[in-house]
Design an enzyme around this catalytic site. Structure first.
Site, PDB file in Angstrom:
ATOM      1  N   GLU A   1       0.757  -1.143  -0.029  1.00  9.27           N
ATOM      2  CA  GLU A   1      -0.067  -0.038   0.057  1.00  9.27           C
ATOM      3  C   GLU A   1       0.812   1.349   0.079  1.00  9.27           C
ATOM      4  O   GLU A   1       1.377   1.532   1.097  1.00  9.27           O
ATOM      5  CB  GLU A   1      -0.923   0.056   1.148  1.00  9.27           C
ATOM      6  CG  GLU A   1      -1.898  -1.189   1.211  1.00  9.27           C
ATOM      7  CD  GLU A   1      -3.049  -1.119   0.024  1.00  9.27           C
ATOM      8  OE1 GLU A   1      -3.083  -0.028  -0.471  1.00  9.27           O
ATOM      9  OE2 GLU A   1      -3.415  -2.062  -0.313  1.00  9.27           O
TER      10      GLU A   1
ATOM     11  N   CYS B   1      -1.394   9.300   2.008  1.00  6.88           N
ATOM     12  CA  CYS B   1      -0.922   9.092   0.861  1.00  6.88           C
ATOM     13  C   CYS B   1      -2.157   9.010  -0.369  1.00  6.88           C
ATOM     14  O   CYS B   1      -1.656   8.881  -1.414  1.00  6.88           O
ATOM     15  CB  CYS B   1      -0.318   7.390   0.911  1.00  6.88           C
ATOM     16  SG  CYS B   1      -1.856   6.417   1.533  1.00  6.88           S
TER      17      CYS B   1
END
Length: 531
Positions: free
Chosen positions: A221, A255
């Protein structure tokens, strides 16, 4: 970098910890559904009991306010546990294989959900509770044993995670290792059945290379240069408010927040007015004084963001205030000249909002594809036709239309990247699946041996090829030009893999009866073959 609030795990103890987790998994202790549910429910109450400690730790590490911490950390994990434990029995249940050919029904093909084994989860600092415990929830649900490695960059949160794990979970099945690069390196030297990593691309490449040595699967991720695209038909007030929110959550250390904005030049002035108004509305007493605005994690990240801004040829239109001692950077809107500006070259991972005016949507889509590749998120603002076109002509791990990363805030929606932004997904059922092996199983009954004899040699001159094709071949429903051919329901039922309409089913039944031998098998057994 902050000093650890808990001591680093002795390096010499890591092999023993990893071996113990492998041994526990091999004992099948974690496989029973009730065991997994008990661990999840105990984890829920440990998190709930430590909500105040989580809030204090996130304030200490990241300057997060209480509401934001509950929204993105403790409350998120609590809701995810409830959702997972309510649905786990359904997810873990064996599945019948879909669309089984008639020939294979007697073998009862099914898919069994097996845990992958002993897994390593490496967390990150920006959401140090959610992005560490979130994957843990899925691994527990799947029946794996887990080694959890929190981020050393958020030491207060890492200490709370350890407290929660040790208070709630079976120590023979779930362990935690604290430390930095040496400890992580030692963990990667061990053999795992899955590695789950959240963080940056540079470390992800190291992990992937190490995992490849032992053919260990990984879920990554990562981040990405996530574009927001604002067309001339967008509601600029909503776009400004929503994108400002997306870039000020956790002081932009998200993110999946937008890395830059491509905006139709016709609506730029109105958008900037709305952005200025939104900043005043969100932080009426000033951003730095607000208890609802976070801080940059540490000095090294502060300097990295400042350098990106210093090297930009863009013009600061809003914000720009910084205080290194306080690790404070205000939301900063910068108008850049082109897509080669330093603020678009790398992921900012901070509260910097670069804006590049464009003449039309064609240009915006081209730049987004050229600059971002396969970002983690994509955020088009405009009318239905425009946003549909953006989604169709770009790639990304996920997307939210007319908002900032809402798709990432829904814990029941699979979340993950693609290409440079990662691989694999988790959240809700996807968390269970990422730590689960879908194991295909068939059981061939003894009584069907007569029918199976068609597969045994000798073949030449026996007519077995014709028999097998009659039982096995499917009839195409398209012609040689790739066009779909019409076929009514009656024809579909009658052919069932035969060569021609009407004769397929008859041929199959006669063949099955003749090969199996009706006299040797009961009517019930033969009937079951055709269910």
């Amino acid at each position: 970098m902050s000093k650890l609030e808990v001591p680093a795990t002795p390096l010499e103890s890591i092999p023993k910890i990893a071996s113990s987790l492998r041994h526990t998994f091999a004992s099948n202790k974690t496989k029973p559904l009730e065991y997994r549910l008990t661990q999840l429910r105990k984890l829920y109450w440990a998190i709930d009991d430590n909500k105040a400690a989580i809030a204090e730790a996130c304030m200490k590490d990241l300057g997060k306010g209480e509401f934001e911490t509950y929204l993105t950390e403790s409350g998120w994990c609590l809701n995810d546990i409830i959702f997972v434990q309510r649905n786990l029995a359904k997810w873990a249940k064996e599945e019948s294989a879909p669309d089984i050919p008639l020939m294979n029904k007697a073998m009862s093909p099914k898919i069994r959900k097996d845990p992958l084994g002993a897994v390593l989860i490496i967390g990150t600092y920006n959401f140090p509770i959610q992005l560490t415990i979130g994957p843990l929830i899925g691994a527990i649900a799947a029946g794996c044993t887990v080694l959890l490695k929190p981020s050393e960059a958020a030491p207060a949160a890492a200490a709370v995670v350890q407290k929660i794990v040790e208070a709630a979970l079976d120590p023979s099945a779930y362990a935690i290792v604290q430390g930095a690069v040496p400890e992580t390196t030692a963990l990667l030297d061990e053999k795992w059945d899955k590695i789950f990593y959240t963080g940056g691309a540079a470390v992800a490449k190291i992990i992937s290379k190490k995992a490849a040595e032992t053919l260990t699967p990984v879920t990554l991720e990562l981040g990405g240069k996530n574009p927001a695209i604002i067309t001339k038909n967008a509601d600029v007030r909503l776009a400004a408010r929503r994108l400002l929110w997306g870039k000020t959550v956790n002081a932009g250390q998200v993110c999946v927040s937008q890395n830059y904005i491509l905006i139709d030049k016709e609506v730029l002035p109105g958008f900037l007015d709305q952005m200025a108004a939104a900043i005043k509305e969100f932080y009426p007493n000033g951003v730095q004084k607000s208890p609802d605005y976070g801080r940059i994690i540490h000095a090294r990240q502060f300097q990295r963001i400042k350098k990106m801004l210093d090297e930009s040829a863009g013009k600061i239109l809003l914000g720009g205030e910084m205080d290194e001692a306080d690790r404070f950077i205000a939301p900063t809107v910068v108008q850049v000249e082109n897509e080669h500006d330093s603020l678009l070259a790398d992921e900012s991972f901070g509260p910097i909002i670069p804006i590049l005016p464009v003449p039309d949507l064609d240009t915006a889509i081209r730049i987004a594809n050229d600059v971002s590749g396969t970002p983690l998120g994509l955020y088009p603002f405009g009318n239905k036709k425009e946003t549909a076109r953006v989604l169709n002509e770009t790639r990304s791990g996920g997307a939210t239309v007319n908002d900032a990363f809402f798709h990432a805030s829904i814990p029941t929606l699979a979340f993950g990247g693609v290409g440079e932004s990662g691989q694999g997904a988790y959240r809700g059922q996807a968390s269970f699946e990422t730590f689960t092996h879908r194991r295909s199983i068939v059981t061939t009954p003894n009584w069907i041996e007569g029918l199976l004899s068609v597969r045994y040699p000798p073949f030449a001159g026996t007519g077995k090829m014709k028999q097998f094709r009659a039982m096995n071949d499917m009839k195409p429903d398209f012609d040689r030009n790739g066009k779909k051919t019409p076929a009514g329901i009656i024809r579909w039922v009658l052919t069932l893999g035969g060569k021609s309409a009407g004769r397929g089913l008859i041929r199959w039944v006669v063949l099955a009866l003749s090969i199996a031998g009706y006299q040797r098998y009961t009517g019930k057994e033969i009937t079951s073959l055709f269910r």
